[in-house]
Design a protein around this motif. Structure first.
Motif, PDB file in Angstrom:
ATOM      1  N   MET A   1      37.909  27.495  33.202  1.00  0.00           N
ATOM      2  CA  MET A   1      37.414  28.838  32.913  1.00  0.00           C
ATOM      3  C   MET A   1      36.802  28.919  31.519  1.00  0.00           C
ATOM      4  SD  MET A   1      37.496  31.733  34.491  1.00  0.00           S
ATOM      5  CE  MET A   1      38.306  33.237  34.771  1.00  0.00           C
ATOM      6  N   PHE A   2      35.749  29.602  31.387  1.00  0.00           N
ATOM      7  CA  PHE A   2      35.116  29.870  30.091  1.00  0.00           C
ATOM      8  C   PHE A   2      34.519  28.645  29.402  1.00  0.00           C
ATOM      9  CE2 PHE A   2      38.539  33.234  29.954  1.00  0.00           C
ATOM     10  CZ  PHE A   2      37.683  34.269  30.252  1.00  0.00           C
ATOM     11  N   SER A   3      34.543  27.466  30.052  1.00  0.00           N
ATOM     12  CA  SER A   3      34.170  26.302  29.250  1.00  0.00           C
ATOM     13  C   SER A   3      32.698  26.305  28.843  1.00  0.00           C
ATOM     14  CB  SER A   3      34.559  25.007  29.939  1.00  0.00           C
ATOM     15  OG  SER A   3      33.757  24.826  31.071  1.00  0.00           O
ATOM     16  N   SER A   4      31.802  26.744  29.730  1.00  0.00           N
ATOM     17  CA  SER A   4      30.402  26.709  29.303  1.00  0.00           C
ATOM     18  C   SER A   4      30.115  27.856  28.330  1.00  0.00           C
ATOM     19  CB  SER A   4      29.448  26.713  30.498  1.00  0.00           C
ATOM     20  OG  SER A   4      29.440  27.973  31.107  1.00  0.00           O
ATOM     21  N   LEU A   5      30.785  28.978  28.525  1.00  0.00           N
ATOM     22  CA  LEU A   5      30.630  30.076  27.551  1.00  0.00           C
ATOM     23  C   LEU A   5      31.107  29.605  26.173  1.00  0.00           C
ATOM     24  CD1 LEU A   5      30.052  33.060  26.810  1.00  0.00           C
ATOM     25  CD2 LEU A   5      32.382  33.604  27.516  1.00  0.00           C
ATOM     26  N   SER A   6      32.243  28.968  26.151  1.00  0.00           N
ATOM     27  CA  SER A   6      32.786  28.467  24.888  1.00  0.00           C
ATOM     28  C   SER A   6      31.816  27.496  24.224  1.00  0.00           C
ATOM     29  CB  SER A   6      34.102  27.727  25.105  1.00  0.00           C
ATOM     30  OG  SER A   6      35.087  28.625  25.499  1.00  0.00           O
ATOM     31  N   ASP A   7      31.279  26.587  25.023  1.00  0.00           N
ATOM     32  CA  ASP A   7      30.347  25.600  24.457  1.00  0.00           C
ATOM     33  C   ASP A   7      29.124  26.276  23.857  1.00  0.00           C
ATOM     34  OD1 ASP A   7      32.037  23.655  25.188  1.00  0.00           O
ATOM     35  OD2 ASP A   7      30.845  22.881  26.858  1.00  0.00           O
ATOM     36  N   ILE A 243      45.435  45.490  35.752  1.00  0.00           N
ATOM     37  CA  ILE A 243      44.804  44.430  36.533  1.00  0.00           C
ATOM     38  C   ILE A 243      45.558  43.126  36.305  1.00  0.00           C
ATOM     39  CG2 ILE A 243      42.679  43.048  36.709  1.00  0.00           C
ATOM     40  CD1 ILE A 243      41.280  45.700  35.642  1.00  0.00           C
ATOM     41  N   ILE A 244      45.674  42.366  37.376  1.00  0.00           N
ATOM     42  CA  ILE A 244      46.167  40.997  37.207  1.00  0.00           C
ATOM     43  C   ILE A 244      45.040  40.075  37.655  1.00  0.00           C
ATOM     44  CG2 ILE A 244      47.863  39.260  37.897  1.00  0.00           C
ATOM     45  CD1 ILE A 244      49.866  41.446  38.381  1.00  0.00           C
ATOM     46  N   LEU A 245      44.555  39.275  36.752  1.00  0.00           N
ATOM     47  CA  LEU A 245      43.492  38.333  37.101  1.00  0.00           C
ATOM     48  C   LEU A 245      44.125  37.043  37.588  1.00  0.00           C
ATOM     49  CD1 LEU A 245      40.853  38.442  34.250  1.00  0.00           C
ATOM     50  CD2 LEU A 245      40.525  39.103  36.625  1.00  0.00           C
ATOM     51  N   THR A 246      43.640  36.545  38.711  1.00  0.00           N
ATOM     52  CA  THR A 246      44.196  35.282  39.201  1.00  0.00           C
ATOM     53  C   THR A 246      43.162  34.170  39.103  1.00  0.00           C
ATOM     54  OG1 THR A 246      43.465  35.770  41.433  1.00  0.00           O
ATOM     55  CG2 THR A 246      45.704  36.434  40.850  1.00  0.00           C
ATOM     56  N   LYS A 247      43.649  32.974  39.249  1.00  0.00           N
ATOM     57  CA  LYS A 247      42.819  31.764  39.333  1.00  0.00           C
ATOM     58  C   LYS A 247      42.028  31.513  38.053  1.00  0.00           C
ATOM     59  CE  LYS A 247      42.846  32.757  44.200  1.00  0.00           C
ATOM     60  NZ  LYS A 247      42.243  32.788  45.486  1.00  0.00           N
ATOM     61  N   LEU A 248      42.635  31.847  36.943  1.00  0.00           N
ATOM     62  CA  LEU A 248      42.006  31.518  35.669  1.00  0.00           C
ATOM     63  C   LEU A 248      42.004  30.017  35.421  1.00  0.00           C
ATOM     64  CD1 LEU A 248      41.976  34.562  34.917  1.00  0.00           C
ATOM     65  CD2 LEU A 248      42.513  33.853  32.616  1.00  0.00           C
ATOM     66  N   GLY A 255      33.034  35.711  33.517  1.00  0.00           N
ATOM     67  CA  GLY A 255      32.427  37.005  33.234  1.00  0.00           C
ATOM     68  C   GLY A 255      33.255  38.184  33.718  1.00  0.00           C
ATOM     69  N   ALA A 256      33.887  38.009  34.878  1.00  0.00           N
ATOM     70  CA  ALA A 256      34.689  39.109  35.434  1.00  0.00           C
ATOM     71  C   ALA A 256      35.812  39.458  34.467  1.00  0.00           C
ATOM     72  CB  ALA A 256      35.269  38.710  36.787  1.00  0.00           C
ATOM     73  N   ALA A 257      36.432  38.423  33.940  1.00  0.00           N
ATOM     74  CA  ALA A 257      37.545  38.652  33.020  1.00  0.00           C
ATOM     75  C   ALA A 257      37.081  39.463  31.819  1.00  0.00           C
ATOM     76  CB  ALA A 257      38.124  37.322  32.558  1.00  0.00           C
ATOM     77  N   LEU A 258      35.858  39.177  31.376  1.00  0.00           N
ATOM     78  CA  LEU A 258      35.360  39.860  30.188  1.00  0.00           C
ATOM     79  C   LEU A 258      34.896  41.281  30.485  1.00  0.00           C
ATOM     80  CD1 LEU A 258      33.370  37.000  28.458  1.00  0.00           C
ATOM     81  CD2 LEU A 258      35.574  37.943  27.832  1.00  0.00           C
ATOM     82  N   ILE A 268      44.067  44.502  31.459  1.00  0.00           N
ATOM     83  CA  ILE A 268      44.479  43.312  32.192  1.00  0.00           C
ATOM     84  C   ILE A 268      45.884  43.005  31.691  1.00  0.00           C
ATOM     85  CG2 ILE A 268      44.008  40.875  32.639  1.00  0.00           C
ATOM     86  CD1 ILE A 268      41.075  41.477  31.785  1.00  0.00           C
ATOM     87  N   LYS A 269      46.852  43.054  32.584  1.00  0.00           N
ATOM     88  CA  LYS A 269      48.241  42.888  32.124  1.00  0.00           C
ATOM     89  C   LYS A 269      48.750  41.459  32.237  1.00  0.00           C
ATOM     90  CE  LYS A 269      49.507  47.693  32.500  1.00  0.00           C
ATOM     91  NZ  LYS A 269      50.559  48.678  32.695  1.00  0.00           N
ATOM     92  N   PHE A 270      48.325  40.782  33.278  1.00  0.00           N
ATOM     93  CA  PHE A 270      48.782  39.401  33.457  1.00  0.00           C
ATOM     94  C   PHE A 270      47.629  38.536  33.944  1.00  0.00           C
ATOM     95  CE2 PHE A 270      52.583  41.975  34.046  1.00  0.00           C
ATOM     96  CZ  PHE A 270      53.516  41.293  33.265  1.00  0.00           C
ATOM     97  N   ALA A 271      47.814  37.241  33.802  1.00  0.00           N
ATOM     98  CA  ALA A 271      46.833  36.298  34.316  1.00  0.00           C
ATOM     99  C   ALA A 271      47.545  35.190  35.068  1.00  0.00           C
ATOM    100  CB  ALA A 271      46.021  35.716  33.163  1.00  0.00           C
ATOM    101  N   GLY A 272      47.045  34.895  36.255  1.00  0.00           N
ATOM    102  CA  GLY A 272      47.593  33.795  37.048  1.00  0.00           C
ATOM    103  C   GLY A 272      46.779  32.543  36.780  1.00  0.00           C
ATOM    104  N   GLU A 273      47.481  31.450  36.534  1.00  0.00           N
ATOM    105  CA  GLU A 273      46.754  30.226  36.212  1.00  0.00           C
ATOM    106  C   GLU A 273      47.229  29.037  37.009  1.00  0.00           C
ATOM    107  OE1 GLU A 273      45.489  29.513  32.266  1.00  0.00           O
ATOM    108  OE2 GLU A 273      46.268  31.401  31.539  1.00  0.00           O
ATOM    109  N   GLY A 274      47.464  29.245  38.285  1.00  0.00           N
ATOM    110  CA  GLY A 274      47.876  28.124  39.118  1.00  0.00           C
ATOM    111  C   GLY A 274      48.636  28.634  40.328  1.00  0.00           C
ATOM    112  N   GLU A 275      48.896  27.734  41.257  1.00  0.00           N
ATOM    113  CA  GLU A 275      49.549  28.164  42.488  1.00  0.00           C
ATOM    114  C   GLU A 275      51.063  28.225  42.366  1.00  0.00           C
ATOM    115  OE1 GLU A 275      47.991  27.006  46.174  1.00  0.00           O
ATOM    116  OE2 GLU A 275      46.201  26.080  45.339  1.00  0.00           O
ATOM    117  N   LYS A 276      51.606  27.569  41.357  1.00  0.00           N
ATOM    118  CA  LYS A 276      53.071  27.549  41.223  1.00  0.00           C
ATOM    119  C   LYS A 276      53.587  28.913  40.779  1.00  0.00           C
ATOM    120  CE  LYS A 276      53.910  22.712  40.293  1.00  0.00           C
ATOM    121  NZ  LYS A 276      53.233  22.253  39.061  1.00  0.00           N
ATOM    122  N   LEU A 277      54.838  29.181  41.148  1.00  0.00           N
ATOM    123  CA  LEU A 277      55.354  30.532  40.947  1.00  0.00           C
ATOM    124  C   LEU A 277      55.721  30.860  39.502  1.00  0.00           C
ATOM    125  CD1 LEU A 277      57.328  30.982  44.269  1.00  0.00           C
ATOM    126  CD2 LEU A 277      55.023  31.735  43.682  1.00  0.00           C
TER     127      LEU A 277
END
Ligand code: GDP
Ligand code: MG
Length: 462
Positions: A1-7, A243-248, A255-258, A268-277
């Protein structure tokens, strides 16, 4: 996520930092580049426009501080605006009784997974969460929630497959929750591929009945602009509280996150970053801004690492590195720690400048199969060989390769890379830099691993 924006931002800011005196033209050029970078990252047009206007106003109006370089000052302005765009402060959940959380969103956004993740978090905080399955369209959805609930050992209310009235289910679930002495109740609802009237009507009825303190929209960050319009729609229908953003963890442009916060006005209260609980994190605008600007989410990383690592172990291997005594036994310990941390790539993504390092790494650097082979090689060494790798010559190498089920070239490569790594650890300059960073992280630091990885740069031997 964000890697090309960051670059892209990194390029722009590096140019700005390079110039001694900043003119209006420098600023205008930089702002143009930033605007393009934002739009390329799929940030909503109006949001990008307002954002640039704000940065411009502040940059022009800013009193030039003598103590820092003008370019850095602009980076700071940009950082602060980015933080404001993302919501300024972390927004906590309203968990005053009766604490009810309604989870909504489109199909596949991650509602069911996130309901379980959130329940797991709340349980860890010492509450008694309960889960209620309100997706009555797909029997499989009820089973899915029940399975996840079992994994985290949280009670779950599962309606009969023949039940079609969601308000009736909610009513029965509340009576059940009373008997279960739940302190916070999470309702996982049905989604659709797209928003449709029936879905909205059902959600409205459920919302009116439950009067939840929190109505959280789960949105898949990978869906880009569409996620933003979905958020608006849900908000108009039932009034979301966050909002909880998933699949970060994915490679979406971000862009959606921003845009989400600016367009809906909801945090945005939480962010999901993987399938594990356990992969649900509090969303901290400031940390996210750091991450986008390539400064890395150091605090997040420390938290994540600290939860899983034994600090003493980490400190001990740090110490050994400094003393130049780091051997294959320590290496094995480090590898075990790394495996405990879960996907290395996700963790490293939180480190400053990692986007750049990542490109220099071989494509299989995060291959867990390779990690296993490396481990097998080390396990095939005798204790003496682990302590003194320099004694591992020709016949020993062949024996290790055979014993570990690997090949001689693999053993040779590992030994060579290990030697280089050791040399680097002994170099006092490098270690000093690492130690300084450690001190700056506060709380005494979490020890060697993060720093070791950082210090290693592109030189992972596994
Ligand atoms: N990589 C990743 N996958 C996720 C995340 N959250 C959910 N998923 C996956 O997305 C898919 C859909 O999730 P689900 O909870 O069933 O979505 P629902 O239809 O909204 O209930 C599942 O395969 C989840 O494992 C996340 O943060 N990262
Ligand atoms: Mg679901």
């Amino acid at each position: 996520m964000f890697s090309s924006l960051s670059d892209n931002l990194d390029k722009t800011f590096r140019k700005l930092r390079g110039v001694g005196h900043i003119s209006e033209k420098n600023i205008a050029d930089a702002l143009r580049e930033i605007r393009i970078a934002l739009l390329e990252a799929d940030v909503e047009f109006g949001v990008a426009k307002d954002f640039i206007a704000n940065v411009k106003e502040k940059a022009m109006g800013a009193e030039v501080l003598k103590s820092i370089k003008p370019g850095e000052q602009i980076v700071k302005i940009f950082h602060d605006e980015l933080e404001a765009l993302l919501g300024a402060d972390q927004a906590p959940l309203d968990l005053n009784p009766p604490a009810r959380i309604l989870i909504c969103g489109l199909n596949g956004a991650g509602k069911t997974t996130t309901s379980a993740k959130l329940a797991a978090r709340l349980k860890k905080e010492g509450r008694r969460p309960l889960l209620v399955a309100c997706d009555l369209y797909r029997p499989a959805a009820i089973d899915q929630l029940a399975t996840l609930a079992k994994q985290i050992d949280v009670p779950v209310y599962t309606p009969d497959a023949s039940e079609k009235d969601v308000v009736k289910v909610a009513k029965d679930a509340l009576a059940w929750a009373e008997r279960e002495h739940g302190t916070v109740i999470l309702f996982d609802t049905a989604g659709r591929q797209e928003i449709d009237e029936r879905l909205v009507e059902e959600l409205k009825r459920l919302h009116a009945f439950l009067q939840p303190k929190e109505t959280l929209l789960v949105a898949d960050a990978a869906t880009g602009q569409q996620a933003v319009s979905v958020a608006k729609h849900f908000d108009e229908a039932v009034g979301i509280t966050g909002i909880i953003l998933t699949k970060l963890d994915g490679d979406a442009r971000g862009g959606a996150a921003l845009s989400m916060r600016a367009v809906t006005g909801k945090p945005i209260k939480f962010a999901g970053e993987g399938e594990k609980l356990d992969q649900l994190f509090e969303f901290h605008p400031s940390r996210m801004a750091d991450r986008i600007l390539g400064m890395g989410d150091i605090v997040g990383m420390v938290e994540q690492v600290a939860g899983k690592l034994n600090e003493e172990d980490a400190m001990r291997s740090m110490q050994r590195m400094q003393e130049g005594k780091f051997d294959f036994t320590d290496f094995l310990d480090q590898m075990k720690m790394i495996q405990k941390l879960g996907p290395l790539e996700g963790l490293l993504g939180l480190m400053p400048g990692f986007n750049k390092i990542k490109k220099q790494l071989p494509s299989n650097a995060f291959d867990t199969g390779k990690l296993k082979r490396t481990e097998a090689i080390v396990l095939s060494m005798t204790p003496d060989e682990r302590r003194r790798p320099e004694i591992i010559k020709g016949t020993r190498r062949a024996r290790i390769a055979a014993g570990s089920g690997t090949t001689l070239p693999e053993v040779n490569t590992l030994l060579k890379q290990f030697g280089e790594m050791r040399k680097m650890m002994k170099s006092p300059g490098k270690m000093k830099g690492m130690m300084k960073q450690l001190g700056g992280m506060g709380g005494g630091g979490m020890g060697g691993l993060g720093d070791m990885l950082k210090g290693l740069g592109g030189k992972f031997p596994f």
